[in-house]
Design a protein around this motif. Structure first.
Motif, PDB file in Angstrom:
ATOM      1  N   ALA A 114       9.222  -7.528  -0.104  1.00  0.00           N
ATOM      2  CA  ALA A 114       9.189  -5.968  -0.194  1.00  0.00           C
ATOM      3  C   ALA A 114      10.548  -5.666  -1.299  1.00  0.00           C
ATOM      4  O   ALA A 114      11.541  -6.334  -1.250  1.00  0.00           O
ATOM      5  N   LEU A 115      10.292  -4.333  -1.692  1.00  0.00           N
ATOM      6  CA  LEU A 115      11.288  -3.975  -2.704  1.00  0.00           C
ATOM      7  C   LEU A 115      11.642  -2.428  -2.234  1.00  0.00           C
ATOM      8  O   LEU A 115      10.683  -1.531  -1.941  1.00  0.00           O
ATOM      9  N   TYR A 116      12.754  -1.842  -2.352  1.00  0.00           N
ATOM     10  CA  TYR A 116      13.175  -0.718  -1.725  1.00  0.00           C
ATOM     11  C   TYR A 116      14.185   0.242  -2.673  1.00  0.00           C
ATOM     12  O   TYR A 116      14.630  -0.605  -3.357  1.00  0.00           O
ATOM     13  N   ALA A 117      13.616   1.477  -2.762  1.00  0.00           N
ATOM     14  CA  ALA A 117      14.375   2.262  -3.390  1.00  0.00           C
ATOM     15  C   ALA A 117      15.869   2.122  -2.971  1.00  0.00           C
ATOM     16  O   ALA A 117      16.172   2.197  -1.698  1.00  0.00           O
ATOM     17  N   ASP A 118      16.899   2.317  -3.828  1.00  0.00           N
ATOM     18  CA  ASP A 118      18.327   2.227  -3.539  1.00  0.00           C
ATOM     19  C   ASP A 118      18.613   3.371  -2.355  1.00  0.00           C
ATOM     20  O   ASP A 118      19.610   3.168  -1.488  1.00  0.00           O
ATOM     21  N   SER A 119      18.025   4.596  -2.416  1.00  0.00           N
ATOM     22  CA  SER A 119      18.501   5.614  -1.615  1.00  0.00           C
ATOM     23  C   SER A 119      18.084   5.227  -0.131  1.00  0.00           C
ATOM     24  O   SER A 119      18.416   5.695   0.875  1.00  0.00           O
ATOM     25  N   VAL A 120      17.058   4.128   0.167  1.00  0.00           N
ATOM     26  CA  VAL A 120      16.510   3.897   1.596  1.00  0.00           C
ATOM     27  C   VAL A 120      16.936   2.631   1.811  1.00  0.00           C
ATOM     28  O   VAL A 120      16.615   2.213   3.216  1.00  0.00           O
ATOM     29  N   LYS A 121      17.597   1.842   0.866  1.00  0.00           N
ATOM     30  CA  LYS A 121      17.891   0.270   1.286  1.00  0.00           C
ATOM     31  C   LYS A 121      18.703   0.465   2.640  1.00  0.00           C
ATOM     32  O   LYS A 121      19.654   1.160   2.494  1.00  0.00           O
ATOM     33  N   GLY A 122      18.393  -0.589   3.274  1.00  0.00           N
ATOM     34  CA  GLY A 122      19.305  -0.799   4.450  1.00  0.00           C
ATOM     35  C   GLY A 122      18.951   0.321   5.912  1.00  0.00           C
ATOM     36  O   GLY A 122      19.424   0.012   6.987  1.00  0.00           O
ATOM     37  N   ARG A 123      17.985   1.231   5.400  1.00  0.00           N
ATOM     38  CA  ARG A 123      17.618   1.962   6.485  1.00  0.00           C
ATOM     39  C   ARG A 123      16.200   1.971   6.949  1.00  0.00           C
ATOM     40  O   ARG A 123      15.698   2.317   7.850  1.00  0.00           O
ATOM     41  N   PHE A 124      15.203   1.869   6.025  1.00  0.00           N
ATOM     42  CA  PHE A 124      14.252   1.740   5.815  1.00  0.00           C
ATOM     43  C   PHE A 124      13.444   0.474   6.055  1.00  0.00           C
ATOM     44  O   PHE A 124      14.014  -0.583   4.992  1.00  0.00           O
ATOM     45  N   THR A 125      12.411   0.261   6.598  1.00  0.00           N
ATOM     46  CA  THR A 125      11.654  -1.232   6.436  1.00  0.00           C
ATOM     47  C   THR A 125      10.155  -1.016   6.385  1.00  0.00           C
ATOM     48  O   THR A 125       9.799  -0.521   7.248  1.00  0.00           O
ATOM     49  N   GLY A 126       9.831  -1.588   5.634  1.00  0.00           N
ATOM     50  CA  GLY A 126       8.320  -1.669   5.362  1.00  0.00           C
ATOM     51  C   GLY A 126       7.588  -2.810   5.960  1.00  0.00           C
ATOM     52  O   GLY A 126       8.112  -3.946   5.666  1.00  0.00           O
ATOM     53  N   SER A 127       6.539  -2.944   6.341  1.00  0.00           N
ATOM     54  CA  SER A 127       5.764  -4.102   6.718  1.00  0.00           C
ATOM     55  C   SER A 127       4.492  -3.857   6.762  1.00  0.00           C
ATOM     56  O   SER A 127       3.792  -2.815   6.665  1.00  0.00           O
ATOM     57  N   ARG A 128       3.597  -4.859   6.641  1.00  0.00           N
ATOM     58  CA  ARG A 128       1.816  -4.644   6.924  1.00  0.00           C
ATOM     59  C   ARG A 128       1.393  -5.768   7.744  1.00  0.00           C
ATOM     60  O   ARG A 128       2.139  -6.669   7.774  1.00  0.00           O
ATOM     61  N   ASP A 129       0.379  -5.544   8.233  1.00  0.00           N
ATOM     62  CA  ASP A 129      -0.202  -6.420   8.994  1.00  0.00           C
ATOM     63  C   ASP A 129      -1.852  -6.454   8.286  1.00  0.00           C
ATOM     64  O   ASP A 129      -2.898  -5.770   8.495  1.00  0.00           O
ATOM     65  N   ASN A 130      -2.141  -7.566   7.673  1.00  0.00           N
ATOM     66  CA  ASN A 130      -3.370  -7.786   6.950  1.00  0.00           C
ATOM     67  C   ASN A 130      -4.515  -7.805   7.931  1.00  0.00           C
ATOM     68  O   ASN A 130      -5.618  -7.674   7.504  1.00  0.00           O
ATOM     69  N   ALA A 131      -4.211  -8.394   9.141  1.00  0.00           N
ATOM     70  CA  ALA A 131      -5.192  -8.567   9.949  1.00  0.00           C
ATOM     71  C   ALA A 131      -5.799  -7.181  10.508  1.00  0.00           C
ATOM     72  O   ALA A 131      -6.959  -7.357  11.020  1.00  0.00           O
ATOM     73  N   LYS A 132      -4.951  -6.464  10.759  1.00  0.00           N
ATOM     74  CA  LYS A 132      -5.243  -5.032  11.413  1.00  0.00           C
ATOM     75  C   LYS A 132      -5.299  -4.036  10.368  1.00  0.00           C
ATOM     76  O   LYS A 132      -5.682  -2.765  10.637  1.00  0.00           O
ATOM     77  N   ASN A 133      -5.150  -4.292   9.061  1.00  0.00           N
ATOM     78  CA  ASN A 133      -5.464  -3.372   7.865  1.00  0.00           C
ATOM     79  C   ASN A 133      -4.345  -2.151   7.872  1.00  0.00           C
ATOM     80  O   ASN A 133      -4.582  -0.991   7.855  1.00  0.00           O
ATOM     81  N   THR A 134      -3.027  -2.578   8.469  1.00  0.00           N
ATOM     82  CA  THR A 134      -2.082  -1.514   8.338  1.00  0.00           C
ATOM     83  C   THR A 134      -0.821  -1.745   7.923  1.00  0.00           C
ATOM     84  O   THR A 134      -0.498  -2.967   7.536  1.00  0.00           O
ATOM     85  N   LEU A 135      -0.178  -0.295   7.357  1.00  0.00           N
ATOM     86  CA  LEU A 135       1.155  -0.270   6.815  1.00  0.00           C
ATOM     87  C   LEU A 135       2.161   0.383   7.549  1.00  0.00           C
ATOM     88  O   LEU A 135       1.657   1.266   8.054  1.00  0.00           O
ATOM     89  N   THR A 136       3.169  -0.021   7.673  1.00  0.00           N
ATOM     90  CA  THR A 136       4.217   0.563   8.574  1.00  0.00           C
ATOM     91  C   THR A 136       5.586   0.806   7.726  1.00  0.00           C
ATOM     92  O   THR A 136       5.802  -0.018   7.027  1.00  0.00           O
ATOM     93  N   LEU A 137       6.166   2.014   8.069  1.00  0.00           N
ATOM     94  CA  LEU A 137       7.269   2.372   7.460  1.00  0.00           C
ATOM     95  C   LEU A 137       8.322   2.627   8.558  1.00  0.00           C
ATOM     96  O   LEU A 137       8.276   3.910   9.101  1.00  0.00           O
ATOM     97  N   GLU A 138       9.453   1.910   9.132  1.00  0.00           N
ATOM     98  CA  GLU A 138      10.386   1.997  10.038  1.00  0.00           C
ATOM     99  C   GLU A 138      11.480   2.922   9.252  1.00  0.00           C
ATOM    100  O   GLU A 138      11.998   2.261   8.301  1.00  0.00           O
ATOM    101  N   MET A 139      11.666   4.098   9.666  1.00  0.00           N
ATOM    102  CA  MET A 139      12.820   4.778   8.929  1.00  0.00           C
ATOM    103  C   MET A 139      13.951   5.036  10.109  1.00  0.00           C
ATOM    104  O   MET A 139      13.623   5.633  11.181  1.00  0.00           O
ATOM    105  N   ASN A 140      15.223   4.540   9.880  1.00  0.00           N
ATOM    106  CA  ASN A 140      16.249   4.748  10.776  1.00  0.00           C
ATOM    107  C   ASN A 140      17.409   5.479   9.934  1.00  0.00           C
ATOM    108  O   ASN A 140      17.541   5.655   8.788  1.00  0.00           O
TER     109      ASN A 140
END
Length: 121
Positions: A58-84
């Motif tokens: 994964a690659l993150y913009a500097d403005s969100v690095k360390g706070r946001f986490t992106g993930s995907r589940d290919n088995a469920k066809n879902t993409l998630t963005l955790e924002m802290n």
């Protein structure tokens, strides 16, 4: 072809957390690099994070690095963005996108309708 639908946006206070989800239809989800982008009125859409086809990289913009986490589940066809630790400047419409990769939105052919995230001070 893939169709994308985001959910999870809302109004939160600075410092709070929020999770965005993107549900994808179609059998080819795993063949696309997935990305999260955001846009505020009057400004260009900007890259937030891109996630490799396997989900390992994964690659993150500097403005969100360390706070946001992106993930995907290919088995469920879902993409998630955790924002802290959300900040007021994170306020935007957030879009998920599917494409060939890179941080340029022009590389993404498929887009969701967007979900509004508003962070109050």
């Amino acid at each position: 072809q893939v169709q994308l639908v985001e959910s999870g946006g809302g109004l939160v206070q600075a410092g709070d957390s929020l999770r965005l989800s993107c549900a994808a239809s179609g059998r080819t989800f795993s063949t696309y690099v997935m990305g999260w982008f955001r846009q505020v009125p009057g400004k260009a859409r900007e890259f937030v994070t891109i996630i490799s086809r396997s989900g390992v990289g994964a690659l993150y913009a500097d403005s969100v690095k360390g706070r946001f986490t992106g993930s995907r589940d290919n088995a469920k066809n879902t993409l998630t963005l955790e924002m802290n630790s959300l900040k007021t400047e994170d306020t935007a419409v957030y879009y998920c996108a599917a494409g060939s990769g890179g941080v340029d939105e022009k590389n993404y052919n498929y887009w969701g309708q967007g979900t509004q995230v508003t962070v109050s001070s």
